[in-house]
Motif scaffolding. Structure first.
Motif, PDB file in Angstrom:
ATOM      1  N   VAL A 119       0.835  -1.207   0.000  1.00  0.00           N
ATOM      2  CA  VAL A 119       0.000   0.000   0.000  1.00  0.00           C
ATOM      3  C   VAL A 119       0.870   1.257   0.000  1.00  0.00           C
ATOM      4  CG1 VAL A 119      -1.597   1.355   1.417  1.00  0.00           C
ATOM      5  CG2 VAL A 119      -2.038  -1.066   1.006  1.00  0.00           C
ATOM      6  N   VAL A 120       1.919   1.262   0.797  1.00  0.00           N
ATOM      7  CA  VAL A 120       2.806   2.432   0.845  1.00  0.00           C
ATOM      8  C   VAL A 120       3.503   2.618  -0.497  1.00  0.00           C
ATOM      9  CG1 VAL A 120       4.942   3.309   1.871  1.00  0.00           C
ATOM     10  CG2 VAL A 120       3.131   2.442   3.331  1.00  0.00           C
ATOM     11  N   THR A 121       4.016   1.529  -1.070  1.00  0.00           N
ATOM     12  CA  THR A 121       4.711   1.633  -2.348  1.00  0.00           C
ATOM     13  C   THR A 121       3.760   2.064  -3.462  1.00  0.00           C
ATOM     14  OG1 THR A 121       6.135  -0.168  -1.618  1.00  0.00           O
ATOM     15  CG2 THR A 121       6.238   0.409  -3.923  1.00  0.00           C
ATOM     16  N   ALA A 122       2.580   1.473  -3.516  1.00  0.00           N
ATOM     17  CA  ALA A 122       1.602   1.857  -4.538  1.00  0.00           C
ATOM     18  C   ALA A 122       1.125   3.297  -4.320  1.00  0.00           C
ATOM     19  CB  ALA A 122       0.417   0.905  -4.524  1.00  0.00           C
ATOM     20  N   GLY A 123       0.994   3.705  -3.070  1.00  0.00           N
ATOM     21  CA  GLY A 123       0.616   5.090  -2.782  1.00  0.00           C
ATOM     22  C   GLY A 123       1.659   6.081  -3.252  1.00  0.00           C
ATOM     23  N   LEU A 124       2.926   5.757  -3.014  1.00  0.00           N
ATOM     24  CA  LEU A 124       4.001   6.631  -3.502  1.00  0.00           C
ATOM     25  C   LEU A 124       4.016   6.675  -5.027  1.00  0.00           C
ATOM     26  CD1 LEU A 124       6.908   5.745  -1.066  1.00  0.00           C
ATOM     27  CD2 LEU A 124       5.674   7.897  -1.223  1.00  0.00           C
ATOM     28  N   TYR A 125       3.787   5.527  -5.658  1.00  0.00           N
ATOM     29  CA  TYR A 125       3.725   5.496  -7.118  1.00  0.00           C
ATOM     30  C   TYR A 125       2.576   6.371  -7.622  1.00  0.00           C
ATOM     31  CZ  TYR A 125       2.959   3.895 -11.849  1.00  0.00           C
ATOM     32  OH  TYR A 125       2.762   3.867 -13.193  1.00  0.00           O
ATOM     33  N   ALA A 126       1.405   6.238  -7.008  1.00  0.00           N
ATOM     34  CA  ALA A 126       0.255   7.031  -7.425  1.00  0.00           C
ATOM     35  C   ALA A 126       0.499   8.522  -7.207  1.00  0.00           C
ATOM     36  CB  ALA A 126      -0.995   6.578  -6.671  1.00  0.00           C
ATOM     37  N   LEU A 127       1.152   8.868  -6.106  1.00  0.00           N
ATOM     38  CA  LEU A 127       1.468  10.270  -5.833  1.00  0.00           C
ATOM     39  C   LEU A 127       2.407  10.841  -6.895  1.00  0.00           C
ATOM     40  CD1 LEU A 127       1.078  12.554  -3.716  1.00  0.00           C
ATOM     41  CD2 LEU A 127       3.176  11.733  -2.651  1.00  0.00           C
ATOM     42  N   VAL A 128       3.411  10.086  -7.260  1.00  0.00           N
ATOM     43  CA  VAL A 128       4.358  10.543  -8.280  1.00  0.00           C
ATOM     44  C   VAL A 128       3.664  10.657  -9.637  1.00  0.00           C
ATOM     45  CG1 VAL A 128       6.425   9.871  -9.573  1.00  0.00           C
ATOM     46  CG2 VAL A 128       6.414   9.726  -7.088  1.00  0.00           C
ATOM     47  N   ARG A 129       2.837   9.671  -9.995  1.00  0.00           N
ATOM     48  CA  ARG A 129       2.127   9.722 -11.274  1.00  0.00           C
ATOM     49  C   ARG A 129       1.163  10.908 -11.314  1.00  0.00           C
ATOM     50  NH1 ARG A 129       3.428   8.353 -15.797  1.00  0.00           N
ATOM     51  NH2 ARG A 129       1.353   7.781 -16.442  1.00  0.00           N
ATOM     52  N   THR A 130       0.507  11.193 -10.189  1.00  0.00           N
ATOM     53  CA  THR A 130      -0.394  12.343 -10.122  1.00  0.00           C
ATOM     54  C   THR A 130       0.383  13.635 -10.317  1.00  0.00           C
ATOM     55  OG1 THR A 130      -1.824  11.129  -8.615  1.00  0.00           O
ATOM     56  CG2 THR A 130      -2.086  13.515  -8.692  1.00  0.00           C
ATOM     57  N   GLY A 131       1.540  13.728  -9.683  1.00  0.00           N
ATOM     58  CA  GLY A 131       2.374  14.909  -9.860  1.00  0.00           C
ATOM     59  C   GLY A 131       2.826  15.083 -11.293  1.00  0.00           C
ATOM     60  N   VAL A 132       3.196  13.983 -11.937  1.00  0.00           N
ATOM     61  CA  VAL A 132       3.612  14.059 -13.340  1.00  0.00           C
ATOM     62  C   VAL A 132       2.452  14.514 -14.219  1.00  0.00           C
ATOM     63  CG1 VAL A 132       4.322  12.648 -15.317  1.00  0.00           C
ATOM     64  CG2 VAL A 132       5.483  12.391 -13.131  1.00  0.00           C
ATOM     65  N   LEU A 133       1.263  13.980 -13.971  1.00  0.00           N
ATOM     66  CA  LEU A 133       0.097  14.400 -14.754  1.00  0.00           C
ATOM     67  C   LEU A 133      -0.225  15.874 -14.540  1.00  0.00           C
ATOM     68  CD1 LEU A 133      -2.264  11.327 -14.382  1.00  0.00           C
ATOM     69  CD2 LEU A 133      -1.134  12.121 -16.456  1.00  0.00           C
ATOM     70  N   LEU A 134      -0.135  16.318 -13.288  1.00  0.00           N
ATOM     71  CA  LEU A 134      -0.404  17.732 -13.005  1.00  0.00           C
ATOM     72  C   LEU A 134       0.620  18.646 -13.662  1.00  0.00           C
ATOM     73  CD1 LEU A 134      -1.528  17.621  -9.282  1.00  0.00           C
ATOM     74  CD2 LEU A 134      -2.922  18.189 -11.270  1.00  0.00           C
ATOM     75  N   ILE A 135       1.880  18.248 -13.611  1.00  0.00           N
ATOM     76  CA  ILE A 135       2.928  19.053 -14.250  1.00  0.00           C
ATOM     77  C   ILE A 135       2.728  19.083 -15.760  1.00  0.00           C
ATOM     78  CG2 ILE A 135       5.402  19.132 -14.753  1.00  0.00           C
ATOM     79  CD1 ILE A 135       5.824  18.164 -11.850  1.00  0.00           C
ATOM     80  N   ASP A 136       2.409  17.921 -16.352  1.00  0.00           N
ATOM     81  CA  ASP A 136       2.155  17.881 -17.792  1.00  0.00           C
ATOM     82  C   ASP A 136       0.944  18.739 -18.162  1.00  0.00           C
ATOM     83  OD1 ASP A 136       4.300  16.244 -18.253  1.00  0.00           O
ATOM     84  OD2 ASP A 136       3.109  14.404 -18.475  1.00  0.00           O
ATOM     85  N   HIS A 137      -0.100  18.670 -17.354  1.00  0.00           N
ATOM     86  CA  HIS A 137      -1.297  19.473 -17.627  1.00  0.00           C
ATOM     87  C   HIS A 137      -0.981  20.957 -17.502  1.00  0.00           C
ATOM     88  CE1 HIS A 137      -5.459  20.674 -17.821  1.00  0.00           C
ATOM     89  NE2 HIS A 137      -5.308  21.349 -16.696  1.00  0.00           N
ATOM     90  N   TRP A 138      -0.275  21.329 -16.441  1.00  0.00           N
ATOM     91  CA  TRP A 138       0.063  22.740 -16.234  1.00  0.00           C
ATOM     92  C   TRP A 138       0.965  23.252 -17.346  1.00  0.00           C
ATOM     93  CZ3 TRP A 138      -1.641  26.742 -13.751  1.00  0.00           C
ATOM     94  CH2 TRP A 138      -0.828  27.847 -13.583  1.00  0.00           C
ATOM     95  N   HIS A 139       1.897  22.413 -17.776  1.00  0.00           N
ATOM     96  CA  HIS A 139       2.794  22.816 -18.853  1.00  0.00           C
ATOM     97  C   HIS A 139       2.010  22.957 -20.159  1.00  0.00           C
ATOM     98  CE1 HIS A 139       6.457  23.446 -20.993  1.00  0.00           C
ATOM     99  NE2 HIS A 139       6.401  22.311 -21.663  1.00  0.00           N
ATOM    100  N   GLY A 140       1.019  22.093 -20.396  1.00  0.00           N
ATOM    101  CA  GLY A 140       0.197  22.181 -21.605  1.00  0.00           C
ATOM    102  C   GLY A 140      -0.719  23.397 -21.600  1.00  0.00           C
ATOM    103  N   VAL A 141      -1.193  23.796 -20.405  1.00  0.00           N
ATOM    104  CA  VAL A 141      -2.084  24.959 -20.287  1.00  0.00           C
ATOM    105  C   VAL A 141      -1.303  26.245 -20.549  1.00  0.00           C
ATOM    106  CG1 VAL A 141      -3.439  26.306 -18.643  1.00  0.00           C
ATOM    107  CG2 VAL A 141      -3.698  23.832 -18.747  1.00  0.00           C
ATOM    108  N   ARG A 142      -0.078  26.310 -20.121  1.00  0.00           N
ATOM    109  CA  ARG A 142       0.698  27.535 -20.236  1.00  0.00           C
ATOM    110  C   ARG A 142       1.181  27.785 -21.649  1.00  0.00           C
ATOM    111  NH1 ARG A 142       4.259  29.334 -15.454  1.00  0.00           N
ATOM    112  NH2 ARG A 142       4.329  30.982 -16.965  1.00  0.00           N
ATOM    113  N   GLN A 143       1.181  26.766 -22.514  1.00  0.00           N
ATOM    114  CA  GLN A 143       1.691  26.971 -23.876  1.00  0.00           C
ATOM    115  C   GLN A 143       0.678  27.567 -24.782  1.00  0.00           C
ATOM    116  OE1 GLN A 143       3.316  23.298 -25.297  1.00  0.00           O
ATOM    117  NE2 GLN A 143       5.153  23.552 -24.105  1.00  0.00           N
TER     118      GLN A 143
END
Length: 95
Positions: free
Chosen positions: A71-95
Motif C-alpha cells: 500500500v505504501v509503495t503503490a501510494g508513492l507510485y500514485a502520488l508521483v504519477r499524479t504529480g507528473v500528470l499535473l505538471i504535464d497538464h500545467w505545462h500544456g495549459v501555459r503553452q
C-alpha cells in the motif's frame, strides 16, 4: 498527459492498474523469498536440535507486513504519477 479518447484512457487505466498489481506481486514474492532464505538458514540449527529463537517470528511478521508495504509503495507510485500528470497538464495549459 492523458489520452483524449475513451479507449486510450481505458488502456492507460489498465496499464496503471497492472503496475499497481505488479507492486503487490513484487512484495509477495520478496516475502516468500525471504521466508525460504530464513528456512534455509535455520535448517542447520534445527538439524543439531537447537531452537532458532531469533528467527522464530520472521515469516509471520513479514507476511503480515506485505499489505502495508504494498500500500505504501503503490501510494508513492500514485502520488508521483499524479504529480507528473499535473505538471504535464500545467505545462500544456501555459503553452
Amino acid at each position: 498527459m492523458l489520452p483524449p479518447t475513451p479507449r486510450g484512457r481505458l488502456r492507460w487505466a489498465l496499464t496503471e492498474a497492472s503496475i499497481v498489481l505488479g507492486i503487490l506481486l513484487f512484495w509477495v514474492v520478496a516475502v516468500f523469498a525471504i521466508g525460504i532464505l530464513v528456512a534455509l538458514l535455520t535448517a542447520p540449527i534445527r538439524l543439531f536440535g537447537f531452537d532458532p529463537v531469533f528467527f522464530t517470528g520472521v515469516p509471520g511478521t513479514l507476511s503480515g507486513a506485505v499489505v502495508p508495504m504494498a500500500v505504501v509503495t503503490a501510494g508513492l507510485y500514485a502520488l508521483v504519477r499524479t504529480g507528473v500528470l499535473l505538471i504535464d497538464h500545467w505545462h500544456g495549459v501555459r503553452q
